[in-house]
Design a protein around this motif. Structure first.
Motif, PDB file in Angstrom:
ATOM      1  N   GLU A  33       0.830  -1.208   0.000  1.00  0.00           N
ATOM      2  CA  GLU A  33       0.000   0.000   0.000  1.00  0.00           C
ATOM      3  C   GLU A  33       0.864   1.257   0.000  1.00  0.00           C
ATOM      4  N   LEU A  34       1.967   1.229   0.751  1.00  0.00           N
ATOM      5  CA  LEU A  34       2.871   2.376   0.794  1.00  0.00           C
ATOM      6  C   LEU A  34       3.474   2.636  -0.584  1.00  0.00           C
ATOM      7  N   ARG A  35       3.915   1.581  -1.253  1.00  0.00           N
ATOM      8  CA  ARG A  35       4.467   1.755  -2.608  1.00  0.00           C
ATOM      9  C   ARG A  35       3.413   2.305  -3.561  1.00  0.00           C
ATOM     10  N   GLN A  36       2.166   1.819  -3.423  1.00  0.00           N
ATOM     11  CA  GLN A  36       1.085   2.326  -4.267  1.00  0.00           C
ATOM     12  C   GLN A  36       0.851   3.813  -3.993  1.00  0.00           C
ATOM     13  N   ASP A  37       0.856   4.218  -2.728  1.00  0.00           N
ATOM     14  CA  ASP A  37       0.697   5.632  -2.390  1.00  0.00           C
ATOM     15  C   ASP A  37       1.821   6.470  -2.992  1.00  0.00           C
ATOM     16  N   GLN A  38       3.050   5.953  -2.933  1.00  0.00           N
ATOM     17  CA  GLN A  38       4.178   6.687  -3.495  1.00  0.00           C
ATOM     18  C   GLN A  38       4.024   6.833  -5.006  1.00  0.00           C
TER      19      GLN A  38
END
Length: 176
Positions: A33-38
């Motif tokens: 999810e963090l990578r997707q947000d980035q």
């Protein structure tokens, strides 16, 4: 019967290292999810640059989004001062505090300090330390190891070691 036994031993030999490296599902989901947000944040920036006009309101929103992403990155990483960042992780399960003359290798347990050895760039890692691999460098804030190198735990330090020779490329003293 013997063939079945051999097949079971072969399967266990292959599956054991894979199972040992498995991380809790929730952590992987959080990172995904963090990578997707980035990615979404980068795409927003690209769109704003393409348009050529960014209003002050959009600038504030982008800055707020960046701050949220940075905060979530900090929450996922190890911080010695905050026990909640390491206490629930499986590799810290055996940790029972500081012990004189010993250092703790997460996932490997307590090990005695090597007396008289200076961890420095250009030296070689002793064979006894070459198997204490860091399983999740991102968690400790380390950059990914280049091809042919691996981060290891060594007397409370992080050491970037060449796999083929054991040559030390970088040392982060007192990393945890």
């Amino acid at each position: 019967m013997r063939t079945f036994l051999y097949a079971a031993v072969a399967l266990a030999t292959v599956a054991a290292p894979i199972a040992g490296q498995a991380q809790p599902y929730e952590r992987r989901e959080d990172r995904r999810e963090l990578r997707q947000d980035q990615r979404e944040l980068r795409e927003d920036r690209r769109e704003a640059r393409r348009d050529g006009v960014i209003t002050p309101r959009e600038q504030r929103e982008l800055a707020r989004d960046r701050a949220e992403v940075r905060q979530s990155q900090r929450e996922l990483r190890y911080d010695r001062r905050r026990a909640e960042t390491w206490r629930g992780r499986p590799e810290w399960k055996a940790y029972r505090g500081v012990r004189n003359g010993y250092w703790y290798a997460p996932g490997y347990g307590y090990r005695p300090y090597m007396r008289g050895y200076a961890w420095r760039r250009g030296a070689y890692v002793p064979r006894a330390y070459r198997s204490f691999y860091v399983q999740d460098p991102y968690y400790y804030g380390l950059r990914p190891a280049p091809r042919g190198y691996r981060w290891i735990y060594a007397d409370g330090n992080f050491v970037l070691m060449a796999l083929s020779t054991g040559l030390i490329a970088q040392v982060i003293a007192n990393g945890w």
